[in-house]
Design an enzyme around this catalytic site. Sequence first.
Site, short mmCIF file in Angstrom:
data_model
loop_
_atom_site.label_atom_id
_atom_site.label_comp_id
_atom_site.label_asym_id
_atom_site.label_seq_id
_atom_site.Cartn_x
_atom_site.Cartn_y
_atom_site.Cartn_z
N HIS A 187 10.46 17.23 -5.31
CA HIS A 187 11.53 17.59 -4.37
C HIS A 187 12.90 17.29 -4.98
O HIS A 187 13.83 18.09 -4.85
CB HIS A 187 11.41 16.77 -3.08
CG HIS A 187 10.18 17.06 -2.27
ND1 HIS A 187 9.16 16.13 -2.11
CD2 HIS A 187 9.80 18.14 -1.55
CE1 HIS A 187 8.22 16.64 -1.33
NE2 HIS A 187 8.58 17.86 -0.98
N GLN A 197 2.21 25.14 10.83
CA GLN A 197 1.55 25.51 9.58
C GLN A 197 0.31 24.67 9.29
O GLN A 197 -0.26 24.76 8.22
CB GLN A 197 2.54 25.49 8.42
CG GLN A 197 3.02 24.11 7.99
CD GLN A 197 4.13 24.22 6.94
OE1 GLN A 197 5.28 24.56 7.26
NE2 GLN A 197 3.81 23.96 5.69
N ASP A 211 3.58 25.52 -4.80
CA ASP A 211 3.13 26.36 -3.69
C ASP A 211 3.44 27.81 -4.05
O ASP A 211 4.33 28.43 -3.46
CB ASP A 211 3.81 25.92 -2.40
CG ASP A 211 3.42 24.51 -2.01
OD1 ASP A 211 2.34 24.34 -1.46
OD2 ASP A 211 4.20 23.57 -2.31
N GLN A 266 3.12 30.50 -1.34
CA GLN A 266 4.21 30.31 -0.37
C GLN A 266 5.51 30.90 -0.92
O GLN A 266 6.22 31.63 -0.22
CB GLN A 266 4.38 28.82 -0.08
CG GLN A 266 5.69 28.44 0.59
CD GLN A 266 5.75 26.97 0.98
OE1 GLN A 266 5.05 26.56 1.89
NE2 GLN A 266 6.57 26.20 0.31
O1 PAF Z 1 6.65 23.52 1.17
C1 PAF Z 1 6.90 22.89 2.22
O2 PAF Z 1 7.20 21.69 2.21
C2 PAF Z 1 6.82 23.59 3.56
O3 PAF Z 1 5.81 24.52 3.56
C3 PAF Z 1 8.17 24.22 3.99
C4 PAF Z 1 8.59 25.33 3.04
C5 PAF Z 1 9.23 23.16 4.06
C6 PAF Z 1 8.01 24.86 5.38
O4 PAF Z 1 7.62 23.92 6.33
#
Ligand code: PAF
Length: 281
Positions: free
Chosen positions: A37, A61, A150, A153
């Site tokens: 992060h 989610q 991810d 995603q």
């Molecule tokens: O990758 C994540 O932490 C989550 O899927 C996100 C993009 C913050 C959405 O809740």
Amino acid sequence: VDIVHTISDFAAIRQDWAKNGWRVGFVPTMGALHQGHLSLVDQIKPNVDRVVTSIFVNPKQFGPNEDFGKYPRTFAEDKAMLEEKKVDLVFMPSAEEFYPPDFSSSITNLKYSTVLCGAFRPGHFDGVLTVVMKLFNVVKPDVAIFGKKDFQQLQLIKAMVRDFFMDIRILEGPIVRESSGLAMSSRNRYLTEAQKEEASALYKSLTEIKKRVAKSVRRKSELLAAASEVISEQRSLSVEYLELRKPTLEPFGDEIQLPAVALVAAKLGSVRLIDCLEIHE
Ligand code: PAF
């Protein structure tokens, strides 16, 4: 670092920033922050005047039998890390404001929501896309960044931004790994040191594919069999999928072409782990 909990408080600050003509960068997270992060914050910073991080463990989610309830919530540590990184604002909406009783809309991807992770986590990507759309509409970022771990995603978010003409530039953050190769993840907190070592077999299996591709192997079944063998040495790992796809997520036939991406998901006990590796010429 300022912490803002409501949409109206955020909007007031966002309006001031707009008056100053400041460009806003956005790092959406579910908290339980790690070096992965923080590398996203570092990467977005030079592109913008203000950086917003959101922390919201998005209930939509998670499936009914998943880890929403026990997902790590480590706000004090998260806050200290973001302060150190000089993030300007942390947005922490409440589930009550984000999903009031009359909430009734959903964003979906018609092509790739139900493959790979989506096949094992029904509704997961609808939940992700819906919350990202909502966060984008509140934060109104010029630039947003998502990690490549991810991978699915990230591709679905890029598709959403493209399909809905959303005026947001999406940056992609490289995967940050432990020295064992294990991809950093909030869920690694569930693992013991020994389990982390076992879990690094996922990365090793992906690098096995890369090595064989470098030796001109292109037969998908051969590449996946070699990777699968590496994982099977760790009896604690139970593979959900191991696949090779185009970076757009389109499947290959019997032969792969480059660029390609190798993707894996496995469970170690009840902990679900994913990893991927891009393979270029
Ligand atoms: O990758 C994540 O932490 C989550 O899927 C996100 C993009 C913050 C959405 O809740």
